[in-house]
Design a protein around this motif. Structure first.
Motif, mmCIF file in Angstrom:
data_model
loop_
_atom_site.group_PDB
_atom_site.id
_atom_site.type_symbol
_atom_site.label_atom_id
_atom_site.label_comp_id
_atom_site.label_asym_id
_atom_site.label_seq_id
_atom_site.Cartn_x
_atom_site.Cartn_y
_atom_site.Cartn_z
ATOM 1 N N ALA A 195 33.648 -37.819 -31.910
ATOM 2 C CA ALA A 195 32.860 -37.463 -30.543
ATOM 3 C C ALA A 195 31.262 -37.027 -31.393
ATOM 4 N N GLY A 196 31.589 -35.968 -32.124
ATOM 5 C CA GLY A 196 30.527 -35.386 -32.596
ATOM 6 C C GLY A 196 29.693 -36.442 -33.477
ATOM 7 N N ALA A 197 30.380 -37.092 -34.301
ATOM 8 C CA ALA A 197 29.842 -38.063 -35.242
ATOM 9 C C ALA A 197 29.066 -39.149 -34.496
ATOM 10 N N LYS A 198 29.789 -39.784 -33.248
ATOM 11 C CA LYS A 198 29.281 -40.734 -32.417
ATOM 12 C C LYS A 198 27.832 -40.460 -31.747
ATOM 13 N N PRO A 218 28.505 -35.686 -39.694
ATOM 14 C CA PRO A 218 27.642 -35.939 -40.878
ATOM 15 C C PRO A 218 28.325 -34.777 -42.096
ATOM 16 N N PHE A 219 29.546 -34.227 -41.921
ATOM 17 C CA PHE A 219 30.034 -33.446 -43.153
ATOM 18 C C PHE A 219 30.387 -34.066 -44.232
ATOM 19 N N SER A 220 30.685 -35.437 -43.898
ATOM 20 C CA SER A 220 31.144 -36.141 -45.118
ATOM 21 C C SER A 220 29.905 -37.398 -44.975
ATOM 22 N N PRO A 221 29.442 -37.717 -46.393
ATOM 23 C CA PRO A 221 28.602 -38.574 -46.619
ATOM 24 C C PRO A 221 28.786 -39.821 -46.374
ATOM 25 N N PRO A 222 27.989 -40.901 -45.883
ATOM 26 C CA PRO A 222 28.235 -42.212 -45.700
ATOM 27 C C PRO A 222 28.368 -42.761 -46.891
ATOM 28 N N THR A 223 28.813 -44.247 -47.175
ATOM 29 C CA THR A 223 28.819 -45.206 -48.175
ATOM 30 C C THR A 223 27.676 -46.203 -47.932
ATOM 31 N N TRP A 266 24.572 -34.647 -50.973
ATOM 32 C CA TRP A 266 24.872 -34.692 -49.694
ATOM 33 C C TRP A 266 25.066 -33.288 -48.933
ATOM 34 N N SER A 267 24.684 -33.242 -47.795
ATOM 35 C CA SER A 267 24.829 -31.975 -46.837
ATOM 36 C C SER A 267 24.669 -32.505 -45.471
ATOM 37 N N PRO A 268 25.238 -31.714 -44.712
ATOM 38 C CA PRO A 268 24.923 -31.989 -43.243
ATOM 39 C C PRO A 268 23.712 -32.190 -42.517
#
Length: 237
Positions: free
Chosen positions: A3-6, A63-68, A108-110
């Motif tokens: 939910a937070g990511a969305k 956002p704790f993990s980076p996108p690709t 990357w960082s949040p």
């Protein structure tokens, strides 16, 4: 977590939709898969005019993990692999990496976001890191034969135009259009001058009238005083 990511992605998507240098669509409505058109609008860039289509994916840990990030067409560039994958520090997991020598501030960082990534990629296109290239041949050419490298870049730009969506017009500049001219501009100035003249006339007329009244009153006072003086002289005689 999802939910937070969305919520974060929806907010970032809304902000990026206002930008002229990027076009974003969701892959089959999936908020975690973006189809991106990254545009180079910079006359000083070897990739000027490019519309580089790419795929960007996120996990529910964002956002704790980076996108690709991956370009869908090959681009001849020192930091882009032949399959379109990109080698850039900001997409690497958080924390320092002693093996690569990358600092935590480079990775990357949040606190980072999609816009930060995309702008970093645009910068990388014109300022590649050739000390550890993903495409060795491109790195050598960039270093030793810049003119030929720039020709390769132009070829990539030309091929990228195949991905411009139908009906979409590439922007020529990032500057906003100048404000529209005020209607009846000449009439505006005439009206302003007229108002100023009328205002000045009314003010000056009022002041002149007051001055005339004061002068008249002073003149009448002097005449009265002279008559009184004459009468006193006659009485004394």
């Amino acid at each position: 977590m999802a939910a937070g990511a969305k919520q974060r992605l929806m907010s970032e998507l809304k902000d990026l939709e206002k930008e002229k240098w990027v076009k974003i669509e969701l892959d089959d409505g999936n908020l975690f898969r973006w189809i991106i058109g990254l545009m180079v609008i910079n006359s000083e860039s070897a990739f000027d005019g490019g519309y580089f289509k790419a795929e960007m994916s996120f996990t529910d840990k964002y956002p704790f993990s980076p996108p690709t990030f991956k370009f869908t067409r090959p681009i001849y560039h020192p930091n882009i692999y032949p399959d379109g994958n990109l080698c850039i520090s900001i997409l690497h997991p958080p924390g320092e990496d002693e093996q690569s020598g990358e600092l935590a501030s480079e990775r990357w960082s949040p606190l980072q976001g999609v816009e930060t990534v995309l702008r970093s990629i645009l910068l990388l296109l014109d300022d590649p890191e050739i000390s550890s290239p993903a495409n060795v041949d491109a790195g050598v050419m960039y270093r030793d034969d810049r003119a030929q490298y720039n020709e390769k870049a132009k070829e990539s730009v030309k091929v990228s135009h195949q991905d411009i969506p139908g009906g979409f017009t590439m922007p020529k500049t990032l500057d906003e259009a100048p404000p529209a001219k005020v209607a009846d501009d000449d009439a505006f100035w005439v009206e302003s001058d007229t108002e100023d003249n009328f205002g000045a006339s009314a003010s000056s007329d009022g002041e002149d009238a007051e001055m005339d009244d004061e002068d008249g009153e002073e003149q009448e006072s002097e005449e009265d005083q002279e008559e009184e003086d004459e009468e006193e002289d006659e009485v004394e005689e």
